[in-house]
Write a protein that holds these residues in place. Structure first.
Motif, PDB file in Angstrom:
ATOM      1  N   GLU A   1       0.827  -1.211  -0.083  1.00  0.00           N
ATOM      2  CA  GLU A   1       0.013  -0.112   0.099  1.00  0.00           C
ATOM      3  C   GLU A   1       0.920   1.229  -0.026  1.00  0.00           C
ATOM      4  OE1 GLU A   1      -2.136  -0.800   3.427  1.00  0.00           O
ATOM      5  OE2 GLU A   1      -3.399  -2.159   2.962  1.00  0.00           O
ATOM      6  N   HIS A   2       2.307   1.173   0.572  1.00  0.00           N
ATOM      7  CA  HIS A   2       3.040   2.380   0.565  1.00  0.00           C
ATOM      8  C   HIS A   2       4.404   1.997  -0.083  1.00  0.00           C
ATOM      9  CE1 HIS A   2       0.192   3.892   3.489  1.00  0.00           C
ATOM     10  NE2 HIS A   2       0.325   2.718   4.199  1.00  0.00           N
ATOM     11  N   ASN A   3       4.256   1.941  -1.682  1.00  0.00           N
ATOM     12  CA  ASN A   3       5.589   1.562  -2.338  1.00  0.00           C
ATOM     13  C   ASN A   3       6.750   2.317  -1.994  1.00  0.00           C
ATOM     14  OD1 ASN A   3       4.559   3.292  -4.198  1.00  0.00           O
ATOM     15  ND2 ASN A   3       3.814   1.822  -5.665  1.00  0.00           N
ATOM     16  N   ASN A   4       6.370   3.881  -1.817  1.00  0.00           N
ATOM     17  CA  ASN A   4       7.565   4.831  -1.796  1.00  0.00           C
ATOM     18  C   ASN A   4       8.332   4.364  -0.384  1.00  0.00           C
ATOM     19  OD1 ASN A   4       5.252   5.448  -0.082  1.00  0.00           O
ATOM     20  ND2 ASN A   4       5.802   7.399  -0.037  1.00  0.00           N
ATOM     21  N   TRP A   5       7.832   3.532   0.443  1.00  0.00           N
ATOM     22  CA  TRP A   5       8.879   2.935   1.611  1.00  0.00           C
ATOM     23  C   TRP A   5       9.858   2.338   1.213  1.00  0.00           C
ATOM     24  CZ3 TRP A   5       5.047   0.741   5.824  1.00  0.00           C
ATOM     25  CH2 TRP A   5       4.181   1.807   6.312  1.00  0.00           C
ATOM     26  N   SER A   6      10.053   1.840   0.058  1.00  0.00           N
ATOM     27  CA  SER A   6      11.277   0.946  -0.241  1.00  0.00           C
ATOM     28  C   SER A   6      12.626   1.752  -0.549  1.00  0.00           C
ATOM     29  CB  SER A   6      10.902   0.285  -1.863  1.00  0.00           C
ATOM     30  OG  SER A   6       9.657  -0.709  -1.329  1.00  0.00           O
ATOM     31  N   TRP A   7      12.525   3.140  -0.569  1.00  0.00           N
ATOM     32  CA  TRP A   7      13.535   3.804  -0.567  1.00  0.00           C
ATOM     33  C   TRP A   7      14.328   3.471   0.829  1.00  0.00           C
ATOM     34  CZ3 TRP A   7      15.916   5.771  -4.551  1.00  0.00           C
ATOM     35  CH2 TRP A   7      15.308   5.953  -5.544  1.00  0.00           C
ATOM     36  N   VAL A   8      13.938   3.348   1.857  1.00  0.00           N
ATOM     37  CA  VAL A   8      14.509   3.051   3.182  1.00  0.00           C
ATOM     38  C   VAL A   8      15.532   1.903   2.943  1.00  0.00           C
ATOM     39  CG1 VAL A   8      14.111   3.053   5.456  1.00  0.00           C
ATOM     40  CG2 VAL A   8      12.908   4.546   4.273  1.00  0.00           C
ATOM     41  N   PRO A   9      14.796   0.834   2.712  1.00  0.00           N
ATOM     42  CA  PRO A   9      15.866  -0.406   2.909  1.00  0.00           C
ATOM     43  C   PRO A   9      16.776  -0.459   1.423  1.00  0.00           C
ATOM     44  CG  PRO A   9      13.600  -1.044   1.832  1.00  0.00           C
ATOM     45  CD  PRO A   9      13.288   0.211   2.418  1.00  0.00           C
ATOM     46  N   PHE A  10      16.276   0.325   0.540  1.00  0.00           N
ATOM     47  CA  PHE A  10      17.382   0.575  -0.750  1.00  0.00           C
ATOM     48  C   PHE A  10      18.588   1.196   0.012  1.00  0.00           C
ATOM     49  CE2 PHE A  10      19.199   3.635  -3.601  1.00  0.00           C
ATOM     50  CZ  PHE A  10      19.598   2.756  -4.619  1.00  0.00           C
ATOM     51  N   LEU A  11      18.389   2.335   0.750  1.00  0.00           N
ATOM     52  CA  LEU A  11      19.461   2.950   1.043  1.00  0.00           C
ATOM     53  C   LEU A  11      20.343   2.346   2.207  1.00  0.00           C
ATOM     54  CD1 LEU A  11      18.018   6.642   1.472  1.00  0.00           C
ATOM     55  CD2 LEU A  11      19.562   5.939  -0.293  1.00  0.00           C
ATOM     56  N   ILE A  12      19.644   1.650   3.008  1.00  0.00           N
ATOM     57  CA  ILE A  12      20.283   0.747   4.203  1.00  0.00           C
ATOM     58  C   ILE A  12      21.043  -0.415   3.630  1.00  0.00           C
ATOM     59  CG2 ILE A  12      19.656  -0.731   6.010  1.00  0.00           C
ATOM     60  CD1 ILE A  12      17.397   0.950   6.695  1.00  0.00           C
ATOM     61  N   VAL A  13      20.384  -1.098   2.664  1.00  0.00           N
ATOM     62  CA  VAL A  13      21.016  -2.298   2.114  1.00  0.00           C
ATOM     63  C   VAL A  13      22.278  -1.832   1.303  1.00  0.00           C
ATOM     64  CG1 VAL A  13      20.857  -4.409   0.572  1.00  0.00           C
ATOM     65  CG2 VAL A  13      18.928  -3.803   2.122  1.00  0.00           C
ATOM     66  N   THR A  14      21.970  -0.880   0.612  1.00  0.00           N
ATOM     67  CA  THR A  14      23.310  -0.532  -0.240  1.00  0.00           C
ATOM     68  C   THR A  14      24.586   0.013   0.477  1.00  0.00           C
ATOM     69  OG1 THR A  14      21.577   0.522  -2.031  1.00  0.00           O
ATOM     70  CG2 THR A  14      24.012   1.210  -2.156  1.00  0.00           C
ATOM     71  N   VAL A  15      24.155   1.040   1.530  1.00  0.00           N
ATOM     72  CA  VAL A  15      25.485   1.455   2.352  1.00  0.00           C
ATOM     73  C   VAL A  15      26.016   0.437   2.976  1.00  0.00           C
ATOM     74  CG1 VAL A  15      25.727   2.852   4.253  1.00  0.00           C
ATOM     75  CG2 VAL A  15      24.363   3.892   2.636  1.00  0.00           C
ATOM     76  N   LEU A  16      25.310  -0.615   3.612  1.00  0.00           N
ATOM     77  CA  LEU A  16      25.783  -1.650   4.381  1.00  0.00           C
ATOM     78  C   LEU A  16      26.359  -2.822   3.641  1.00  0.00           C
ATOM     79  CD1 LEU A  16      23.478  -1.903   7.452  1.00  0.00           C
ATOM     80  CD2 LEU A  16      25.798  -1.008   7.372  1.00  0.00           C
ATOM     81  N   SER A  17      26.216  -2.744   2.314  1.00  0.00           N
ATOM     82  CA  SER A  17      26.951  -3.614   1.392  1.00  0.00           C
ATOM     83  C   SER A  17      28.173  -3.426   1.137  1.00  0.00           C
ATOM     84  CB  SER A  17      25.874  -3.839   0.146  1.00  0.00           C
ATOM     85  OG  SER A  17      24.764  -4.570   0.224  1.00  0.00           O
ATOM     86  N   VAL A  18      28.689  -2.026   0.996  1.00  0.00           N
ATOM     87  CA  VAL A  18      29.691  -1.515   0.707  1.00  0.00           C
ATOM     88  C   VAL A  18      30.793  -1.497   1.990  1.00  0.00           C
ATOM     89  CG1 VAL A  18      28.991  -0.551  -1.513  1.00  0.00           C
ATOM     90  CG2 VAL A  18      29.260   0.806   0.640  1.00  0.00           C
ATOM     91  N   LEU A  19      29.900  -1.188   3.120  1.00  0.00           N
ATOM     92  CA  LEU A  19      30.874  -0.817   4.232  1.00  0.00           C
ATOM     93  C   LEU A  19      31.760  -2.017   4.630  1.00  0.00           C
ATOM     94  CD1 LEU A  19      31.280   1.471   6.057  1.00  0.00           C
ATOM     95  CD2 LEU A  19      29.380   0.751   7.697  1.00  0.00           C
ATOM     96  N   PRO A  20      31.403  -3.180   4.844  1.00  0.00           N
ATOM     97  CA  PRO A  20      32.608  -4.078   5.220  1.00  0.00           C
ATOM     98  C   PRO A  20      33.614  -4.228   4.343  1.00  0.00           C
ATOM     99  CG  PRO A  20      30.148  -5.159   5.348  1.00  0.00           C
ATOM    100  CD  PRO A  20      30.053  -3.815   4.517  1.00  0.00           C
TER     101      PRO A  20
END
Length: 234
Positions: A27-46
């Motif tokens: 019902e709120h597809n615009n929420w997906s920007w939040v996990p996108f940013l979290i996953v992207t940042v934490l994918s490169v950090l290690p």
């Protein structure tokens, strides 16, 4: 089942109450920007922390010996001279960012095509693309463990597998020189968790049965792992 009212709550509940999250995200597809940013940042950090922490001269030698061991010393030295720490770091950063973006696009296309037969499903490719970032959230757990392991390590000669602590390669201590290294790196606990979340999400977004949703979620991973396994045996 408590109602999910915001994307921050959803990022927490995806690990414990995924049904409610996928219902809300539908019902709120615009929420997906939040996990996108979290996953992207934490994918490169290690990877970024690893390259800055590891004994890079030692890492260079190990990488060259395992991947270019059949070359002459002169050829190895030429590769070594071009393997600067900043270049490797940039490669890992770009790969860490683009990798999930491309992989999730492929998964989203697959899910879009596989669910088109459901007349009640009105979600398009972009909806499923947002969906994949929620299903990718288990990667956050892997990243946080990796960051902790690097931060707590007193030995700068640590293996690359430390950035994938939930992989078979890490737990079985499979070396980079092994033909099974890539396969073992891909066999990760968070991948199984992602498969589970995809199956849960499909049941929420479609009228498919749990059995059919699970089959759709498992199929691409099972096929890739099976083909990879057979190739390694040959």
């Amino acid at each position: 089942m408590s109602e999910v009212t915001n994307p921050i709550q959803a990022c927490n509940d995806i690990f414990f109450k995924p049904n409610g999250v996928f219902k809300a995200v539908n019902e709120h597809n615009n929420w997906s920007w939040v996990p996108f940013l979290i996953v992207t940042v934490l994918s490169v950090l290690p990877g970024y922390l690893f390259i800055n922490f590891v004994d890079f001269a030692w890492y260079q030698d190990m990488l060259i010996n395992t991947q270019y061991g059949d070359m002459s010393p002169a050829e190895q030295n030429q590769i070594r001279s071009g393997m600067e720490q900043s270049a490797v770091q940039m490669f890992m950063l770009i790969g860490g960012i683009l990798g999930p973006i491309v992989v999730n696009a492929v998964v989203a296309l697959y899910l879009h095509l596989m669910t088109k037969s459901d007349e009640q499903n009105l979600n398009g490719f972009t909806d499923w693309y947002g969906f994949t970032w929620w299903a990718s959230m288990p990667a956050v757990i892997n990243a946080l463990i990796a960051i902790a392991l690097i931060a707590l390590s007193s030995d700068h000669q640590i293996l690359l597998t430390v950035i994938s602590p939930l992989s078979l390669a890490y737990w079985a201590d499979i070396q980079m020189s092994s033909d099974w290294f890539g396969f073992a790196q891909s066999m990760r606990l968070e991948s199984l968790w992602t498969i589970y979340l995809i199956a849960v999400g499909i049941t929420q977004w479609t009228s498919f049965s749990t059995k059919k949703s699970t089959l759709i979620a498992c199929a691409p991973f099972a096929v890739i792992w099976a083909i990879w396994f057979v190739i390694n045996l040959m």
